[in-house]
Design a protein around this motif. Structure first.
Motif, mmCIF file in Angstrom:
data_model
loop_
_atom_site.group_PDB
_atom_site.id
_atom_site.type_symbol
_atom_site.label_atom_id
_atom_site.label_comp_id
_atom_site.label_asym_id
_atom_site.label_seq_id
_atom_site.Cartn_x
_atom_site.Cartn_y
_atom_site.Cartn_z
ATOM 1 N N LEU A 115 1.048 -1.182 0.057
ATOM 2 C CA LEU A 115 -0.037 0.035 -0.189
ATOM 3 C C LEU A 115 0.991 1.113 -0.006
ATOM 4 O O LEU A 115 1.695 1.536 0.933
ATOM 5 C CB LEU A 115 -0.762 0.301 1.274
ATOM 6 C CG LEU A 115 -1.788 -1.322 1.542
ATOM 7 C CD1 LEU A 115 -2.532 -1.004 2.611
ATOM 8 C CD2 LEU A 115 -2.813 -1.629 0.353
ATOM 9 N N VAL A 116 0.733 2.055 -0.912
ATOM 10 C CA VAL A 116 1.535 3.296 -1.221
ATOM 11 C C VAL A 116 0.517 4.621 -1.116
ATOM 12 O O VAL A 116 -0.218 4.802 -2.216
ATOM 13 C CB VAL A 116 2.269 3.273 -2.592
ATOM 14 C CG1 VAL A 116 2.922 4.529 -2.495
ATOM 15 C CG2 VAL A 116 3.238 2.071 -2.761
ATOM 16 N N PRO A 117 0.481 5.031 0.151
ATOM 17 C CA PRO A 117 -0.483 6.127 0.074
ATOM 18 C C PRO A 117 0.057 7.531 -0.388
ATOM 19 O O PRO A 117 1.416 7.883 -0.264
ATOM 20 C CB PRO A 117 -0.597 6.489 1.852
ATOM 21 C CG PRO A 117 0.827 5.987 2.045
ATOM 22 C CD PRO A 117 1.175 4.774 1.480
ATOM 23 N N ARG A 118 -0.745 8.283 -1.144
ATOM 24 C CA ARG A 118 -0.387 9.520 -1.789
ATOM 25 C C ARG A 118 -1.642 10.413 -1.583
ATOM 26 O O ARG A 118 -2.329 10.614 -2.608
ATOM 27 C CB ARG A 118 -0.111 9.398 -3.417
ATOM 28 C CG ARG A 118 1.123 8.615 -3.544
ATOM 29 C CD ARG A 118 1.353 8.573 -4.974
ATOM 30 N NE ARG A 118 2.847 7.865 -5.118
ATOM 31 C CZ ARG A 118 3.999 8.390 -5.138
ATOM 32 N NH1 ARG A 118 4.038 9.802 -4.908
ATOM 33 N NH2 ARG A 118 4.786 7.595 -5.553
ATOM 34 N N PRO A 119 -1.818 10.742 -0.226
ATOM 35 C CA PRO A 119 -3.160 11.678 0.019
ATOM 36 C C PRO A 119 -3.171 12.999 -0.399
ATOM 37 O O PRO A 119 -4.381 13.490 -0.841
ATOM 38 C CB PRO A 119 -3.001 11.813 1.656
ATOM 39 C CG PRO A 119 -1.339 11.662 2.038
ATOM 40 C CD PRO A 119 -0.874 10.536 1.031
ATOM 41 N N GLU B 282 -2.736 13.704 -3.691
ATOM 42 C CA GLU B 282 -3.055 13.576 -5.117
ATOM 43 C C GLU B 282 -4.703 13.436 -5.364
ATOM 44 O O GLU B 282 -5.013 12.901 -4.401
ATOM 45 C CB GLU B 282 -2.273 12.652 -5.905
ATOM 46 C CG GLU B 282 -1.055 12.273 -5.875
ATOM 47 C CD GLU B 282 -0.072 11.517 -6.686
ATOM 48 O OE1 GLU B 282 -0.984 10.613 -7.345
ATOM 49 O OE2 GLU B 282 1.064 11.168 -6.649
ATOM 50 N N PRO B 283 -5.190 13.697 -6.449
ATOM 51 C CA PRO B 283 -6.517 13.533 -6.798
ATOM 52 C C PRO B 283 -7.200 11.938 -6.371
ATOM 53 O O PRO B 283 -6.445 10.808 -6.616
ATOM 54 C CB PRO B 283 -6.630 13.773 -8.407
ATOM 55 C CG PRO B 283 -5.519 14.290 -8.754
ATOM 56 C CD PRO B 283 -4.579 13.887 -7.912
ATOM 57 N N ASP B 284 -8.365 11.933 -5.808
ATOM 58 C CA ASP B 284 -8.986 10.701 -5.366
ATOM 59 C C ASP B 284 -8.964 9.428 -6.541
ATOM 60 O O ASP B 284 -9.117 9.920 -7.637
ATOM 61 C CB ASP B 284 -10.388 10.802 -4.940
ATOM 62 C CG ASP B 284 -10.510 11.583 -3.728
ATOM 63 O OD1 ASP B 284 -9.357 12.036 -3.090
ATOM 64 O OD2 ASP B 284 -11.742 11.760 -3.429
ATOM 65 N N GLY B 285 -8.450 8.265 -5.968
ATOM 66 C CA GLY B 285 -8.305 7.187 -7.003
ATOM 67 C C GLY B 285 -7.441 6.041 -6.509
ATOM 68 O O GLY B 285 -6.945 6.093 -5.413
ATOM 69 N N LEU B 286 -7.476 4.843 -7.230
ATOM 70 C CA LEU B 286 -6.930 3.539 -6.962
ATOM 71 C C LEU B 286 -6.230 3.125 -8.217
ATOM 72 O O LEU B 286 -6.842 2.845 -8.972
ATOM 73 C CB LEU B 286 -7.647 2.650 -6.252
ATOM 74 C CG LEU B 286 -7.279 1.234 -5.994
ATOM 75 C CD1 LEU B 286 -6.469 1.341 -4.780
ATOM 76 C CD2 LEU B 286 -8.470 0.261 -5.467
ATOM 77 N N ASP B 287 -4.803 3.151 -8.099
ATOM 78 C CA ASP B 287 -4.117 2.511 -9.132
ATOM 79 C C ASP B 287 -3.542 1.041 -8.393
ATOM 80 O O ASP B 287 -3.255 1.182 -7.351
ATOM 81 C CB ASP B 287 -3.128 3.411 -9.681
ATOM 82 C CG ASP B 287 -3.417 4.770 -9.918
ATOM 83 O OD1 ASP B 287 -4.567 4.911 -10.439
ATOM 84 O OD2 ASP B 287 -2.654 5.702 -10.025
ATOM 85 N N ALA B 288 -3.268 0.210 -9.492
ATOM 86 C CA ALA B 288 -2.973 -1.099 -9.276
ATOM 87 C C ALA B 288 -1.796 -1.619 -10.003
ATOM 88 O O ALA B 288 -1.855 -1.259 -11.177
ATOM 89 C CB ALA B 288 -3.839 -1.994 -9.033
ATOM 90 N N ARG B 289 -0.994 -2.282 -9.524
ATOM 91 C CA ARG B 289 -0.245 -3.097 -10.266
ATOM 92 C C ARG B 289 -0.164 -4.757 -9.622
ATOM 93 O O ARG B 289 0.282 -5.077 -8.472
ATOM 94 C CB ARG B 289 1.311 -2.846 -10.319
ATOM 95 C CG ARG B 289 2.154 -3.683 -11.497
ATOM 96 C CD ARG B 289 3.592 -3.227 -11.490
ATOM 97 N NE ARG B 289 4.521 -3.762 -12.487
ATOM 98 C CZ ARG B 289 4.817 -5.039 -12.455
ATOM 99 N NH1 ARG B 289 4.919 -5.734 -11.354
ATOM 100 N NH2 ARG B 289 5.545 -5.689 -13.496
ATOM 101 N N ASN C 268 -8.575 10.689 -0.816
ATOM 102 C CA ASN C 268 -9.050 10.093 0.243
ATOM 103 C C ASN C 268 -9.064 8.502 0.405
ATOM 104 O O ASN C 268 -9.133 8.179 1.526
ATOM 105 C CB ASN C 268 -10.923 10.435 0.029
ATOM 106 C CG ASN C 268 -10.925 11.885 0.211
ATOM 107 O OD1 ASN C 268 -10.233 12.622 1.112
ATOM 108 N ND2 ASN C 268 -12.052 12.344 -0.089
ATOM 109 N N ARG C 269 -8.444 7.945 -0.565
ATOM 110 C CA ARG C 269 -8.440 6.671 -0.576
ATOM 111 C C ARG C 269 -7.222 6.332 0.502
ATOM 112 O O ARG C 269 -7.363 5.060 1.167
ATOM 113 C CB ARG C 269 -8.176 5.824 -1.856
ATOM 114 C CG ARG C 269 -9.314 5.894 -2.957
ATOM 115 C CD ARG C 269 -10.501 5.238 -2.309
ATOM 116 N NE ARG C 269 -11.434 4.986 -3.454
ATOM 117 C CZ ARG C 269 -11.467 3.742 -4.134
ATOM 118 N NH1 ARG C 269 -10.759 2.739 -4.384
ATOM 119 N NH2 ARG C 269 -12.532 3.563 -5.293
ATOM 120 N N ALA C 270 -6.410 7.137 0.633
ATOM 121 C CA ALA C 270 -5.164 6.843 1.852
ATOM 122 C C ALA C 270 -5.801 6.894 3.120
ATOM 123 O O ALA C 270 -4.920 6.259 3.778
ATOM 124 C CB ALA C 270 -4.276 7.906 1.399
#
Length: 299
Positions: free
Chosen positions: A77-81, A83-90, A115-117
């Motif tokens: 889990l890499v939090p980037r509070p 940045e614009p709301d969203g969820l990126d995945a690898r 906010n995902r963070a």
């Protein structure tokens, strides 16, 4: 470190949990089809790593060094509070040769934006493997009352920290003590003192009257060793710290202790040892309590 026999991956931006689960299933099928050896999905745990951007590279290096030893579903889990709301995945499947088979684990790297963070539990819970233990490795010093920390503590079986990464010692141990009733805690700084603790224990009973310890090492190692001796000997042991990047020596009442046998373990080895343990370590907890108590009396 063994090289992966197979590694397949997928990544996406602004994804959903359902999309991640579909891609996991597809990658597992592909890895089975591509393998020259029979593949086994043998996850023994869900391993969560909370790694703010400044810790991301170190977390990835540590995880890559232990994949074949602890096949698991790993959620990085890499939090980037900011940045614009969203969820990126690898998402990747990594298979390693073990005898005449290949053992596979799964790595899901999630960038929690905006906010995902602050709501990681709602993202993590659908991705946990049911009926298996859940560990969280928290990089850096936790913000003890933050929603992300409190949420993850509520869904895991074990918290793994490294108090070497903290700058407010020994006072931070006072807050760590308050977690002991809620979750099993491991500390990589404590693990790195194991060879020295074994050596000092072998010097009993000659060390029973020791009153001061000089530690040539990190602040965390110094505080934990002084706390351990205080709790074991039943009287306060004063700490004098000669700060170094790693533990290089110990003096007891001014006399150098012998150097312990064995090699210094790397980061992957230390974390791997923590993942092999499922119960509390009362000796560690007593050492932390003693270090916290010493911090209180020093003010």
């Amino acid at each position: 470190m063994a090289q992966p026999l197979i590694e397949t991956a997928w990544e996406g931006t602004d994804v959903s949990i359902a999309q991640i689960e579909r891609e996991l299933a597809r990658l597992r099928a592909e890895s089975s089809a591509e393998g020259a050896q029979p593949t086994l999905r043998t996850s023994v745990m869900t391993h969560i790593a909370w790694a703010p951007p400044e810790w991301q590279h170190a977390a990835e290096e540590t995880l890559s060094g232990m994949a074949e030893r602890h096949p698991s579903r790993t959620l990085l889990l890499v939090p980037r509070p900011d940045e614009p709301d969203g969820l990126d995945a690898r998402v990747s499947i990594r298979c390693f040769p073990v005898g005449n088979r290949a053992v596979c684990g799964e790595v899901i790297e999630l960038t929690l934006r905006g906010n995902r963070a602050t709501a990681p539990a709602s993202i993590v819970q659908p991705l946990l493997i049911s009926d298996l233990p859940v560990f969280v490795r928290w990089r850096g010093r936790p913000e003890w009352e933050s929603p992300e920390f409190q949420q993850l503590i509520g869904i895991v079986d074990r918290l793994i920290v490294d108090s070497t990464e903290w700058t407010d010692l020994p006072s931070a141990y006072q807050e760590l003590v308050e977690l002991f009733p809620r979750v099993v805690v491991s500390d990589i700084a404590w693990e790195r003192t194991e060879r020295w603790r074994s050596l000092l224990a072998s010097l009993w009973p000659d060390i029973r009257d020791v009153r001061a310890i000089r530690v040539h090492g990190t602040p965390a190692q110094g505080e934990l060793l002084a706390g351990w001796l205080s709790s074991r000997l039943g009287h306060p042991v004063e700490l004098e710290l000669d700060e170094r990047e790693r533990l290089e020596g110990i003096d007891l009442d001014g006399a150098p202790a012998p150097f312990p046998p064995g090699d210094v373990p790397n980061a992957s080895d230390v974390l791997s040892a923590q993942l092999d343990r499922f119960t509390r370590d009362p000796i560690y907890e007593e050492a932390v309590r003693a270090a916290a108590a010493a911090a209180t009396t020093s003010f």
